[in-house]
Motif scaffolding. Structure first.
Motif, mmCIF file in Angstrom:
data_model
loop_
_atom_site.group_PDB
_atom_site.id
_atom_site.type_symbol
_atom_site.label_atom_id
_atom_site.label_comp_id
_atom_site.label_asym_id
_atom_site.label_seq_id
_atom_site.Cartn_x
_atom_site.Cartn_y
_atom_site.Cartn_z
ATOM 1 N N UNK A 134 64.341 35.788 -186.189
ATOM 2 C CA UNK A 134 64.101 36.533 -185.134
ATOM 3 C C UNK A 134 63.687 35.505 -184.225
ATOM 4 N N UNK A 135 63.245 35.462 -182.943
ATOM 5 C CA UNK A 135 62.740 34.721 -181.844
ATOM 6 C C UNK A 135 61.889 36.255 -181.747
ATOM 7 N N UNK A 136 60.926 35.225 -180.533
ATOM 8 C CA UNK A 136 59.460 36.238 -180.739
ATOM 9 C C UNK A 136 59.222 36.712 -179.113
ATOM 10 N N UNK A 137 59.345 37.310 -177.753
ATOM 11 C CA UNK A 137 58.665 37.987 -176.648
ATOM 12 C C UNK A 137 60.560 37.340 -175.887
ATOM 13 N N UNK A 138 60.646 36.412 -175.070
ATOM 14 C CA UNK A 138 61.283 36.019 -174.390
ATOM 15 C C UNK A 138 61.499 33.868 -174.465
ATOM 16 N N UNK A 139 61.789 33.483 -174.708
ATOM 17 C CA UNK A 139 61.894 31.598 -174.561
ATOM 18 C C UNK A 139 62.032 31.475 -173.414
ATOM 19 N N UNK A 140 61.734 32.446 -172.413
ATOM 20 C CA UNK A 140 61.491 31.429 -171.052
ATOM 21 C C UNK A 140 60.492 31.400 -170.527
ATOM 22 N N UNK A 141 59.252 32.032 -171.183
ATOM 23 C CA UNK A 141 58.351 31.692 -170.911
ATOM 24 C C UNK A 141 57.505 30.450 -170.156
ATOM 25 N N UNK A 142 57.137 29.996 -169.149
ATOM 26 C CA UNK A 142 57.638 28.856 -169.031
ATOM 27 C C UNK A 142 55.800 28.106 -169.159
ATOM 28 N N UNK A 143 55.190 28.774 -169.336
ATOM 29 C CA UNK A 143 53.521 28.941 -169.480
ATOM 30 C C UNK A 143 53.038 28.637 -170.800
ATOM 31 N N UNK A 144 54.369 28.417 -172.170
ATOM 32 C CA UNK A 144 54.239 28.900 -173.190
ATOM 33 C C UNK A 144 55.110 27.762 -173.824
ATOM 34 N N UNK A 182 68.698 30.404 -166.696
ATOM 35 C CA UNK A 182 67.966 29.022 -165.556
ATOM 36 C C UNK A 182 66.674 28.357 -166.022
ATOM 37 N N UNK A 183 66.416 29.322 -166.701
ATOM 38 C CA UNK A 183 64.749 28.444 -166.731
ATOM 39 C C UNK A 183 64.417 27.979 -168.577
ATOM 40 N N UNK A 184 65.552 27.456 -169.030
ATOM 41 C CA UNK A 184 66.040 27.154 -170.067
ATOM 42 C C UNK A 184 66.126 25.214 -170.211
#
Length: 500
Positions: A134-144, A182-184
């Protein structure tokens, strides 16, 4: 020895339904005869659980393990972050307290923590047939993303196919799915093999050509399922965000008011109460919510007992609780709530407050708590008890998670810890009692005895002992009916083949 394949569930945002989707898939693949383990590299939650070995992990991973029919293990959640408030959290590493974090300091630790993530995942892959991560939050948080140790970095490490879950109930699900893609990075997008649209209400035909258009605009990724919203699901929630929308549970004349502390933990202790016919559990945050006298009160667990006790006084809830208890309203304290009910709380070593802090409790139990640096994390079994209310609960199981010891002149319970030692626990004064043991209300004998003392009368057959197992089956049946399980199984099989 080849490692087992990993299937990964990620989401477009927090609370998209990742945890329940993993729970469902654990159950589905376990029913197909596979030994399945859940995995979440890093979890942030105050609802936690103790493994048989005495390690602390996120409650969600314990639930997922239970759905898979296997014992929870610390490798399923090697990093657990428990917020304490004011930007400070306790970081648990491999089930033990590791350090206290201030906001922003966590990112400097991630290089140090990553080897623990991969080691835990590798050990699971050696012992099981399938790991569902399981991941956490979103994988596309570009600042993190540079410090990622829980989303795509895990998927890349394990070469795991990823299913991306979006919550249509929030609105904007198509934009969320396409925007995430798109952000990946290209190599990350290549791992996303399917979308699951979650929490749908209404007729799926209303989506029209939306799914086809989604596939066209989201790099050819197909939607493998549209899962309708499943009401009245009785599976432990991961954290207190669930109380924002479900602060009242159950329905009936017996009303139990649970104080929603700012740092409330393990509030799933009361799920079994709310599941009984004729019982309503309501979470309250202000004295005005208790203008009408409830049938009973509960003070739950807290990650920061002294701070939450100060909050009780500041809001006026402490005075209201004391007044109701002195009027004879039954009151129960669990873990941190048990500590608050006593005469004094002392913190000589500065565990929760400045060293030497001594604060008065609510004065409703003849107990005295002293905080200690060593955290007690044990599964326990009741060996003996005192008082009519607790008759017949010998053999009941639960678990302890606390940093402190409480002196009681007349303990209620004799507990056998998994470590082998025997300890005494709990106190009672009139209709007020408390204990360190989480999960006691899962025991039907105690639950029914206490509810009957409140005037409750069983309706029909009541809650069965295997009610949680039935909920896992209900969730698994629901998901299996609305997603392409065969396509997901094919992804798992392909992931398990050695690379050329």
């Amino acid at each position: 020895m080849p490692l087992a394949p990993v299937l990964m569930i990620q989401g477009t945002h927090s609370n998209a339904g990742k945890s329940l989707m993993v729970t469902a898939l654990c159950r589905i693949f376990a029913r197909r005869g596979l030994r399945v383990a859940p995995f979440k590299a890093q979890n942030m939650a105050l609802n936690s659980f103790v493994t048989p070995e005495g390690h602390e992990i996120g409650r969600a991973q314990a639930v997922q393990a239970e759905a898979a029919g296997v014992a929870p293990h610390v490798d399923m959640n090697p990093i657990l972050i428990k917020p304490e408030g004011d930007g400070v959290s306790q970081l648990m590493l491999n089930g033990r307290p590791y350090t206290r974090l201030h906001a922003g300091n966590f990112y400097a630790l991630k290089t140090e923590l990553w080897p623990h993530v991969t080691a835990a995942l590798d050990r699971l892959r050696q012992r099981f047939d399938l790991v569902i991560a399981e991941g956490a939050g979103s994988p596309a948080e570009i600042n993190l993303k540079a410090g990622d140790i829980v989303n795509m970095r895990v998927a890349r490490y394990a070469n795991a196919p990823v299913l991306l879950v979006g919550d249509i109930d929030r609105g904007g699900v198509f934009a969320a799915l396409v925007g995430t893609m798109v952000l990946l990075e290209p190599e990350e997008r290549a791992l996303v093999k399917g979308f699951i649209i979650n929490k749908f209400r209404g007729d799926v035909r209303l989506l029209g050509d939306g799914l086809t258009m989604l596939q066209e605009r989201a790099f050819g990724v197909p939607t493998l399922g549209v899962v309708p919203f499943l009401p009245n699901l009785r599976i432990a929630d991961e954290d207190s965000v669930a109380l924002e929308t479900r602060h009242v549970r159950g329905d009936g004349e017996i009303e139990i008011a649970v104080v929603r502390l700012p740092r409330i933990s393990n509030f799933d202790d009361f799920d079994a109460l709310a599941a009984e016919p004729g019982v309503r559990v309501r979470f309250v945050q202000h004295p005005d919510e208790m203008t009408e006298r409830p049938t009973a009160l509960i003070l739950p667990g807290s990650k920061a007992t002294i701070a939450d006790l100060a909050w009780l006084r500041a809001t006026g809830l402490a005075a209201r609780i004391q007044a109701l208890a002195r009027e004879g309203v039954p009151l129960v304290g669990i873990c941190g709530g048990y500590q608050m009910l006593g005469q004094w709380l002392e913190d000589p070593d500065g565990v929760e407050a400045p060293p030497g802090t001594r604060v008065p409790g609510l004065g409703l139990l003849p107990t005295h708590t002293i905080f200690a640096r060593q955290k007690a994390t044990f599964q326990v079994e009741v060996e003996g008890c005192s008082g009519a209310l607790f008759a017949g609960i010998a053999g009941a199981r639960g678990y302890e998670i606390h940093m402190g010891r409480t002196q009681s002149p007349a303990p209620l319970l004799r507990l056998r810890r998994t470590s082998g030692e025997t300890v005494l626990d709990g106190a009672q004064q009139g209709a007020v009692w408390g204990t360190y043991v989480h999960g006691l209300f899962d025991n039907a004998a105690l639950r029914h005895a206490w509810l009957k003392s409140l005037g409750w009368r069983p309706q029909g057959v009541g809650l069965s002992e295997n009610w949680r197992e039935r909920e896992y089956d209900r969730l698994a049946d629901h998901v299996a009916a609305h997603v392409d399980i065969n396509a997901i199984a094919a992804l798992v099989e392909q992931a398990g083949k050695p690379s050329a």
